[in-house]
Design a protein around this motif. Structure first.
Motif, PDB file in Angstrom:
ATOM      1  N   SER A 127      -5.212 -16.491  -1.416  1.00  0.00           N
ATOM      2  CA  SER A 127      -5.611 -17.259  -2.597  1.00  0.00           C
ATOM      3  C   SER A 127      -5.798 -16.370  -3.818  1.00  0.00           C
ATOM      4  N   PRO A 128      -5.498 -16.884  -5.002  1.00  0.00           N
ATOM      5  CA  PRO A 128      -5.776 -16.134  -6.230  1.00  0.00           C
ATOM      6  C   PRO A 128      -7.273 -15.851  -6.374  1.00  0.00           C
ATOM      7  N   ASP A 129      -7.595 -14.749  -7.043  1.00  0.00           N
ATOM      8  CA  ASP A 129      -8.985 -14.364  -7.328  1.00  0.00           C
ATOM      9  C   ASP A 129      -9.863 -14.383  -6.076  1.00  0.00           C
ATOM     10  N   SER A 130      -9.352 -13.836  -4.978  1.00  0.00           N
ATOM     11  CA  SER A 130     -10.110 -13.892  -3.722  1.00  0.00           C
ATOM     12  C   SER A 130     -10.468 -12.518  -3.166  1.00  0.00           C
ATOM     13  N   CYS A 131      -9.804 -11.454  -3.613  1.00  0.00           N
ATOM     14  CA  CYS A 131      -9.980 -10.136  -2.986  1.00  0.00           C
ATOM     15  C   CYS A 131     -10.768  -9.188  -3.889  1.00  0.00           C
ATOM     16  N   ARG A 132     -11.593  -8.386  -3.253  1.00  0.00           N
ATOM     17  CA  ARG A 132     -12.345  -7.354  -3.980  1.00  0.00           C
ATOM     18  C   ARG A 132     -11.691  -5.979  -3.854  1.00  0.00           C
ATOM     19  N   PHE A 133     -10.819  -5.799  -2.848  1.00  0.00           N
ATOM     20  CA  PHE A 133     -10.202  -4.495  -2.611  1.00  0.00           C
ATOM     21  C   PHE A 133      -8.816  -4.723  -2.035  1.00  0.00           C
ATOM     22  N   ILE A 134      -7.795  -4.120  -2.661  1.00  0.00           N
ATOM     23  CA  ILE A 134      -6.414  -4.238  -2.198  1.00  0.00           C
ATOM     24  C   ILE A 134      -5.804  -2.844  -2.110  1.00  0.00           C
ATOM     25  N   HIS A 135      -5.188  -2.551  -0.991  1.00  0.00           N
ATOM     26  CA  HIS A 135      -4.475  -1.284  -0.796  1.00  0.00           C
ATOM     27  C   HIS A 135      -2.989  -1.583  -0.692  1.00  0.00           C
ATOM     28  N   ILE A 136      -2.188  -1.027  -1.614  1.00  0.00           N
ATOM     29  CA  ILE A 136      -0.738  -1.252  -1.638  1.00  0.00           C
ATOM     30  C   ILE A 136      -0.046  -0.002  -1.124  1.00  0.00           C
ATOM     31  N   ASP A 137       0.556  -0.115   0.042  1.00  0.00           N
ATOM     32  CA  ASP A 137       1.241   1.015   0.686  1.00  0.00           C
ATOM     33  C   ASP A 137       2.445   0.483   1.465  1.00  0.00           C
ATOM     34  N   ALA A 138       3.218  -0.373   0.814  1.00  0.00           N
ATOM     35  CA  ALA A 138       4.372  -0.989   1.476  1.00  0.00           C
ATOM     36  C   ALA A 138       5.651  -0.277   1.025  1.00  0.00           C
ATOM     37  N   SER A 139       6.621  -1.010   0.556  1.00  0.00           N
ATOM     38  CA  SER A 139       7.870  -0.400   0.106  1.00  0.00           C
ATOM     39  C   SER A 139       7.615   0.542  -1.067  1.00  0.00           C
ATOM     40  N   HIS A 140       8.438   1.588  -1.159  1.00  0.00           N
ATOM     41  CA  HIS A 140       8.361   2.529  -2.271  1.00  0.00           C
ATOM     42  C   HIS A 140       9.420   2.240  -3.336  1.00  0.00           C
ATOM     43  N   LEU A 141      10.171   1.172  -3.189  1.00  0.00           N
ATOM     44  CA  LEU A 141      11.218   0.820  -4.144  1.00  0.00           C
ATOM     45  C   LEU A 141      10.600   0.131  -5.355  1.00  0.00           C
ATOM     46  N   TYR A 142      11.087   0.488  -6.530  1.00  0.00           N
ATOM     47  CA  TYR A 142      10.480  -0.001  -7.775  1.00  0.00           C
ATOM     48  C   TYR A 142      10.327  -1.512  -7.810  1.00  0.00           C
ATOM     49  N   ARG A 168       2.564   9.443  -7.031  1.00  0.00           N
ATOM     50  CA  ARG A 168       3.001  10.689  -7.673  1.00  0.00           C
ATOM     51  C   ARG A 168       3.879  11.557  -6.776  1.00  0.00           C
ATOM     52  N   SER A 169       4.251  11.067  -5.607  1.00  0.00           N
ATOM     53  CA  SER A 169       5.031  11.891  -4.677  1.00  0.00           C
ATOM     54  C   SER A 169       6.481  12.013  -5.151  1.00  0.00           C
ATOM     55  N   GLU A 170       7.084  13.166  -4.885  1.00  0.00           N
ATOM     56  CA  GLU A 170       8.439  13.410  -5.369  1.00  0.00           C
ATOM     57  C   GLU A 170       9.475  12.499  -4.717  1.00  0.00           C
ATOM     58  N   HIS A 171       9.181  12.006  -3.513  1.00  0.00           N
ATOM     59  CA  HIS A 171      10.155  11.164  -2.819  1.00  0.00           C
ATOM     60  C   HIS A 171       9.969   9.682  -3.125  1.00  0.00           C
ATOM     61  N   THR A 172       8.991   9.332  -3.997  1.00  0.00           N
ATOM     62  CA  THR A 172       8.734   7.923  -4.297  1.00  0.00           C
ATOM     63  C   THR A 172       8.686   7.680  -5.807  1.00  0.00           C
ATOM     64  N   PRO A 173       9.749   8.007  -6.540  1.00  0.00           N
ATOM     65  CA  PRO A 173       9.711   7.804  -7.994  1.00  0.00           C
ATOM     66  C   PRO A 173       9.561   6.341  -8.390  1.00  0.00           C
ATOM     67  N   GLY A 174      10.029   5.420  -7.539  1.00  0.00           N
ATOM     68  CA  GLY A 174       9.887   4.002  -7.852  1.00  0.00           C
ATOM     69  C   GLY A 174       8.435   3.582  -7.959  1.00  0.00           C
ATOM     70  N   VAL A 175       7.574   4.163  -7.116  1.00  0.00           N
ATOM     71  CA  VAL A 175       6.148   3.846  -7.184  1.00  0.00           C
ATOM     72  C   VAL A 175       5.560   4.395  -8.479  1.00  0.00           C
ATOM     73  N   SER A 176       5.947   5.623  -8.836  1.00  0.00           N
ATOM     74  CA  SER A 176       5.430   6.230 -10.062  1.00  0.00           C
ATOM     75  C   SER A 176       5.771   5.388 -11.280  1.00  0.00           C
TER      76      SER A 176
END
Length: 305
Positions: A127-142, A168-176
């Protein structure tokens, strides 16, 4: 990033779970989650991309009554496009939902809500406006990270925290590109940066930054600097031999076998100091003294007779 070692054994402690979750980020996760609890902030938890469950296990430990924890990963499923499928096959071929659940249930009684599929499904199921903490560590593609950040914006509470891995990792420029684009153009405001992760909010970061700086300045195991960039205050942190924060042991933990005690003779021999080697003078005296004594005795006998 290196490939983590995969094991079929039940983990005994968090360090036994394969994955990339440095002590600094374990400390920061714990601090942010505890600060939310102290401030009375209620809301659900969400993780996009779980690998073997290391960070999810820590997140689940901070789940409060009435809150929901949701995780999302492809696991063995098909990716939504060829690029994502190639990324998954290269980096996460060994990942299975069974392995994640085995590791998680070693520390918790109940699994989180599991979404098996691409992270694009999350905004349909959380649901929208439901989370207090989110960790994004899925695909590294932009394109995927751009979408994940957009979903997080809609799902996160105004005072909530979002964490972007590998920004900031060199192998994940899409995330940067996606992360800094969100800072410059989409209203995301950084709180702090670790070696691997950006901690940010769409709310006001300053109160959390002041409390975080006060905590970090008391520690000797973290490098700390503050910079300004494009109107944003950036708190930079790095580990200086930091140890992970204490964490409960798994239900499968076994005490290490004690080292065998030394045998009594060996112990007494080890306790007795070694006899020093005789000096050259002592060795010479030992060799010459008996003949000299013998000659003196003979002379005395000759005089008496």
């Amino acid at each position: 990033m290196t490939h983590a070692q995969v094991t079929d054994k039940h983990p005994g402690e968090l360090a036994d779970v394969p994955g990339w979750f440095p002590a600094l980020d374990q400390t920061l996760f714990t601090w942010f989650l505890e600060q939310q609890t102290k401030a009375g902030i209620k809301g659900d938890l969400l993780e996009l991309g779980v690998y073997m469950g290391k960070s999810a296990i820590l997140l689940g430990h901070h789940l409060e009554d009435g809150e929901r924890f949701t995780v999302c990963d492809l696991f063995e499923g098909d990716a939504p496009d060829d690029a994502n499928q190639a990324e998954s096959a290269q980096s996460y071929a060994s990942l299975t939902q069974q392995a994640f659940e085995r590791n998680y249930l070693s520390f918790h009684d109940v699994l989180p809500t599991v979404i098996t599929g691409p992270s694009s499904l999350v905004d349909e199921k959380v649901s929208p406006d439901s989370c207090r903490f989110i960790h994004i560590d899925a695909s590294h593609l932009y394109e995927h990270v751009y979408g994940d950040i957009g979903a997080a914006h809609d799902i996160l509470l105004p005072e909530g925290v979002v964490v972007l891995d590998d920004f900031r990792s060199e192998h994940t420029p899409g995330v940067s590109v996606a992360a800094w684009e969100a800072v410059l153009n989409r209203g995301l405001r950084p709180i702090c940066l670790s070696t691997q992760k950006m901690y940010a909010t769409w709310g006001d970061p300053e109160p959390l930054q002041e409390e975080l700086l006060a905590m970090l300045r008391l520690r000797t195991d973290v490098g700390l600097s503050v910079q300004e960039a494009a109107g944003h205050r950036l708190i930079r942190t790095r580990s200086r031999g930091m140890k992970p924060p204490p964490f409960p042991l798994s239900r499968h933990y076994e005490e290490p076998a004690p080292a065998p005690a030394p045998a009594p003779e060996a112990a007494s021999s080890a306790a007795r100091p070694a006899r020093p080697a005789p000096s050259a003078a002592r060795r010479l005296a030992k060799d010459l003294l008996p003949p000299l004594v013998t000659r003196a005795v003979r002379r005395a006998r000759a005089k008496r007779s």
